[in-house]
Motif scaffolding. Structure first.
Motif, mmCIF file in Angstrom:
data_model
loop_
_atom_site.group_PDB
_atom_site.id
_atom_site.type_symbol
_atom_site.label_atom_id
_atom_site.label_comp_id
_atom_site.label_asym_id
_atom_site.label_seq_id
_atom_site.Cartn_x
_atom_site.Cartn_y
_atom_site.Cartn_z
ATOM 1 N N LEU A 134 0.834 -1.206 0.000
ATOM 2 C CA LEU A 134 0.000 0.000 0.000
ATOM 3 C C LEU A 134 0.869 1.257 0.000
ATOM 4 C CD1 LEU A 134 -2.788 -1.065 2.534
ATOM 5 C CD2 LEU A 134 -3.075 -0.688 0.075
ATOM 6 N N LEU A 135 1.949 1.231 0.781
ATOM 7 C CA LEU A 135 2.851 2.390 0.804
ATOM 8 C C LEU A 135 3.540 2.587 -0.540
ATOM 9 C CD1 LEU A 135 4.558 2.123 4.319
ATOM 10 C CD2 LEU A 135 2.542 3.430 3.650
ATOM 11 N N SER A 136 3.887 1.476 -1.196
ATOM 12 C CA SER A 136 4.572 1.584 -2.487
ATOM 13 C C SER A 136 3.677 2.201 -3.558
ATOM 14 C CB SER A 136 5.053 0.200 -2.947
ATOM 15 O OG SER A 136 3.965 -0.622 -3.325
ATOM 16 N N LEU A 137 2.362 2.213 -3.312
ATOM 17 C CA LEU A 137 1.422 2.846 -4.241
ATOM 18 C C LEU A 137 1.315 4.347 -4.001
ATOM 19 C CD1 LEU A 137 -1.448 0.187 -4.106
ATOM 20 C CD2 LEU A 137 0.255 0.463 -5.915
ATOM 21 N N GLY A 138 2.023 4.828 -2.978
ATOM 22 C CA GLY A 138 1.997 6.250 -2.672
ATOM 23 C C GLY A 138 0.943 6.638 -1.650
ATOM 24 N N ILE A 139 0.337 5.631 -1.002
ATOM 25 C CA ILE A 139 -0.702 5.897 -0.011
ATOM 26 C C ILE A 139 -0.045 6.316 1.306
ATOM 27 C CG2 ILE A 139 -2.625 4.888 1.277
ATOM 28 C CD1 ILE A 139 -3.067 2.987 -1.044
ATOM 29 N N PRO A 140 -0.521 7.366 1.957
ATOM 30 C CA PRO A 140 0.042 7.788 3.250
ATOM 31 C C PRO A 140 -0.046 6.674 4.284
ATOM 32 C CG PRO A 140 -1.392 9.492 2.359
ATOM 33 C CD PRO A 140 -1.588 8.272 1.506
ATOM 34 N N ARG A 141 0.849 6.694 5.270
ATOM 35 C CA ARG A 141 0.921 5.619 6.251
ATOM 36 C C ARG A 141 -0.375 5.494 7.061
ATOM 37 N NH1 ARG A 141 5.532 8.242 7.440
ATOM 38 N NH2 ARG A 141 4.914 8.607 9.605
ATOM 39 N N ASP A 142 -0.963 6.616 7.473
ATOM 40 C CA ASP A 142 -2.171 6.529 8.287
ATOM 41 C C ASP A 142 -3.363 6.015 7.484
ATOM 42 O OD1 ASP A 142 -2.279 8.812 6.723
ATOM 43 O OD2 ASP A 142 -3.016 10.132 8.312
ATOM 44 N N VAL A 143 -3.458 6.411 6.224
ATOM 45 C CA VAL A 143 -4.540 5.924 5.360
ATOM 46 C C VAL A 143 -4.370 4.433 5.078
ATOM 47 C CG1 VAL A 143 -5.628 6.132 3.086
ATOM 48 C CG2 VAL A 143 -4.896 8.190 4.310
ATOM 49 N N ALA A 144 -3.121 4.010 4.832
ATOM 50 C CA ALA A 144 -2.841 2.599 4.561
ATOM 51 C C ALA A 144 -3.184 1.733 5.762
ATOM 52 C CB ALA A 144 -1.364 2.429 4.188
ATOM 53 N N LEU A 145 -2.796 2.164 6.961
ATOM 54 C CA LEU A 145 -3.084 1.381 8.167
ATOM 55 C C LEU A 145 -4.580 1.306 8.421
ATOM 56 C CD1 LEU A 145 -2.191 -0.156 10.662
ATOM 57 C CD2 LEU A 145 -1.969 2.031 11.856
ATOM 58 N N THR A 146 -5.283 2.414 8.274
ATOM 59 C CA THR A 146 -6.732 2.419 8.477
ATOM 60 C C THR A 146 -7.418 1.480 7.490
ATOM 61 O OG1 THR A 146 -6.639 4.727 9.231
ATOM 62 C CG2 THR A 146 -8.794 3.881 8.562
ATOM 63 N N THR A 147 -6.986 1.532 6.247
ATOM 64 C CA THR A 147 -7.541 0.651 5.211
ATOM 65 C C THR A 147 -7.332 -0.815 5.570
ATOM 66 O OG1 THR A 147 -7.143 2.306 3.480
ATOM 67 C CG2 THR A 147 -7.378 0.014 2.780
ATOM 68 N N PHE A 148 -6.129 -1.154 5.983
ATOM 69 C CA PHE A 148 -5.784 -2.539 6.335
ATOM 70 C C PHE A 148 -6.589 -3.009 7.544
ATOM 71 C CE2 PHE A 148 -2.768 -5.568 8.469
ATOM 72 C CZ PHE A 148 -2.836 -6.569 7.524
ATOM 73 N N ALA A 149 -6.634 -2.180 8.595
ATOM 74 C CA ALA A 149 -7.326 -2.562 9.836
ATOM 75 C C ALA A 149 -8.816 -2.766 9.603
ATOM 76 C CB ALA A 149 -7.085 -1.504 10.906
ATOM 77 N N LEU A 150 -9.433 -1.873 8.848
ATOM 78 C CA LEU A 150 -10.867 -1.989 8.589
ATOM 79 C C LEU A 150 -11.188 -3.165 7.667
ATOM 80 C CD1 LEU A 150 -10.880 0.758 10.014
ATOM 81 C CD2 LEU A 150 -12.516 1.555 8.308
ATOM 82 N N SER A 151 -10.269 -3.495 6.780
ATOM 83 C CA SER A 151 -10.456 -4.649 5.901
ATOM 84 C C SER A 151 -10.445 -5.943 6.716
ATOM 85 C CB SER A 151 -9.361 -4.688 4.834
ATOM 86 O OG SER A 151 -9.393 -3.529 4.026
ATOM 87 N N ILE A 152 -9.533 -6.023 7.685
ATOM 88 C CA ILE A 152 -9.500 -7.191 8.570
ATOM 89 C C ILE A 152 -10.801 -7.284 9.350
ATOM 90 C CG2 ILE A 152 -8.376 -8.215 10.594
ATOM 91 C CD1 ILE A 152 -5.767 -6.914 9.660
ATOM 92 N N GLY A 153 -11.224 -6.159 9.920
ATOM 93 C CA GLY A 153 -12.441 -6.139 10.723
ATOM 94 C C GLY A 153 -13.666 -6.593 9.957
ATOM 95 N N SER A 154 -13.716 -6.280 8.677
ATOM 96 C CA SER A 154 -14.881 -6.673 7.877
ATOM 97 C C SER A 154 -15.038 -8.187 7.824
ATOM 98 C CB SER A 154 -14.756 -6.109 6.453
ATOM 99 O OG SER A 154 -13.729 -6.774 5.729
ATOM 100 N N ALA A 155 -13.916 -8.904 7.726
ATOM 101 C CA ALA A 155 -13.952 -10.363 7.612
ATOM 102 C C ALA A 155 -14.370 -11.041 8.911
ATOM 103 C CB ALA A 155 -12.581 -10.879 7.168
ATOM 104 N N MET A 156 -14.235 -10.345 10.029
ATOM 105 C CA MET A 156 -14.551 -10.952 11.324
ATOM 106 C C MET A 156 -16.033 -11.264 11.468
ATOM 107 S SD MET A 156 -11.701 -11.416 12.884
ATOM 108 C CE MET A 156 -10.799 -11.598 11.330
ATOM 109 N N TYR A 157 -16.885 -10.656 10.633
ATOM 110 C CA TYR A 157 -18.313 -10.965 10.693
ATOM 111 C C TYR A 157 -18.593 -12.427 10.351
ATOM 112 C CZ TYR A 157 -20.049 -6.220 11.415
ATOM 113 O OH TYR A 157 -20.351 -4.989 11.955
#
Length: 428
Positions: A134-157
């Protein structure tokens, strides 16, 4: 009366703790102090406190720490062997012309992986691959982490491991087709929210910052990596495959995957070379998580105190419970942020009291109550800075806790309200 007074005092200290964290207070110190305060204010007997607050929770969490250790080592092996940087390099080339599309694909891959995977070890093993991408795509660190964390959370359902953990509060609930219909729908809502978040943040994508961000988290510059065999690109998913296909525990799966990573990248060509690489990665991986381990010890001590004080909140919650399924679902959705910081809507925190009270009333069945409490709990799992893998992500990505809260909470609040309405539609 005494329970009400104590509950109010506990909530006041809890509010003070939240203020302390928002102002940038140290989490480890904060949770340790809160464990002491909730022990004293809750009138927990001395011997009970020594055992049930400051000893047993830490000892029971020891097995999870082992998973963290092996997951961290696997992640360090992937980085130092060149596998992670090489994957980042290849993805960067693919995503240069369409970084948003590449980011969305990573969101979907992350969610797919965690439908069956679970735990800090798995998050670390997968995170050290996908976050640098995600960082290599130029995405800021905070946006990348939020994206990753929320993606994990979605699967927990639909993650059966976590479902069975919350089922302890609502034993009559079943992981059946009817529940999965809700689970997949709720997961889709959260994934759509994550994708919309990326779309709204696409103006912050800047490939020129990729190298600096990768260097900040200690990832090798994708532009200067050695060539590795193409078969090595499959190594990151080996632990997941071993778990899903063969039912392996995470520890042996991570050990075998680490050995395969060293083998296919030539790090085992010669005893001295192998010994040096092994010792270096072990030392680095332990150093990577040393602060995290002490934080988690303080966290579980507070959780122990919260569990012992759960009964103190019974009178308050019994007085304010509505009789309507719709009003209860809507109310829990609106109040979902109270799940943060192991609060009264997080079942693995002070929310144990809420779950116990709701179950004890007999007004609602378990198939309604489980998803009702699952929604705010998964808000916390997705964006709470006390969630173990989120803590690891903050440390790994060098992101301040306030940034994850600022970006993640508004999204998850909306998702929680929508998903609580789904709870009503499916089970009300």
């Amino acid at each position: 009366m005494i329970n009400t007074i104590i509950a109010i005092l506990l909530l006041i200290t809890f509010a003070g703790f939240i203020f302390y964290i928002i102002k940038g207070g140290d989490l480890t110190i904060g949770f340790f102090v809160m464990a002491i305060l909730w022990t004293v204010i809750g009138l927990i007997p001395y011997h009970t406190a020594i055992t049930a607050v400051f000893s047993t929770p830490a000892l029971k969490y020891g097995s999870t720490i082992i998973y963290i250790v092996f997951g961290s080592w696997f992640g360090r092996v992937l980085v130092e062997s060149g596998i992670a940087p090489s994957i980042s390099q290849k993805t960067n080339k693919v995503g240069k012309s369409h970084p948003l599309l590449a980011a969305i694909l990573i969101v979907l891959v992350t969610a797919l992986l965690f439908v069956s995977s679970y735990g800090v070890g798995s998050v670390i093993a997968i995170g050290v691959i996908l976050l640098p991408i995600l960082l290599s795509l130029g995405i800021p660190r905070d946006v990348a982490l939020t994206t990753f964390a929320l993606s994990i959370g979605s699967a927990m359902y639909v993650n059966v491991v976590l479902f069975n953990q919350i089922k302890a509060f609502f034993p009559k609930a079943q992981y059946n087709l009817h529940y999965l219909e809700f689970g997949w729908a709720a997961m889709a809502v959260q994934l759509i929210a994550v994708i919309l978040f990326l779309v709204m943040k696409r103006h912050t994508f800047n490939p020129k910052n990729a190298e600096a961000n990768l260097r900040e988290i200690g990832a090798t510059d994708p532009g200067d990596v050695n060539k590795i065999p193409y078969i090595a690109y499959a190594i990151p998913v080996v632990p997941v495959i071993l778990n899903m296909a063969l039912g392996w525990d995470a520890i042996p799966a991570l050990i075998l995957s680490s050995i395969l990573a060293m083998l296919v990248t030539g790090k085992m060509n010669g005893y001295k070379k192998f010994k040096k690489f092994l010792n270096t990665t072990i030392k680095q991986s332990i150093n990577d998580i040393s602060g995290l381990i002490m934080f988690l010890m303080a966290l579980v001590m507070f959780a122990g105190a919260a569990q012992l004080n759960a009964g103190r909140f019974k009178g308050i919650f019994s007085a304010i419970l509505p009789n309507s399924h719709l009003l209860l679902a809507l109310g829990i959705g609106i109040l979902a942020p109270l799940a943060l910081f192991r609060g009264p809507l997080q079942v693995w925190g002070a929310g144990a009291a809420t779950a116990a009270v709701l179950s004890a009333t007999g007004m609602f069945n378990d198939m309604f109550l489980l998803p009702l409490m699952y929604v705010p709990t998964l808000m916390a799992v997705s964006t709470d800075i006390t969630q173990s893998w989120n803590v690891w992500g903050l440390d790994y990505m060098k992101v301040r806790p306030q940034q994850l809260l600022k970006l993640g909470v508004p999204i998850m609040w909306i998702v929680s309200i929508i998903n609580e309405m789904l709870v009503y539609l499916f089970f009300g």
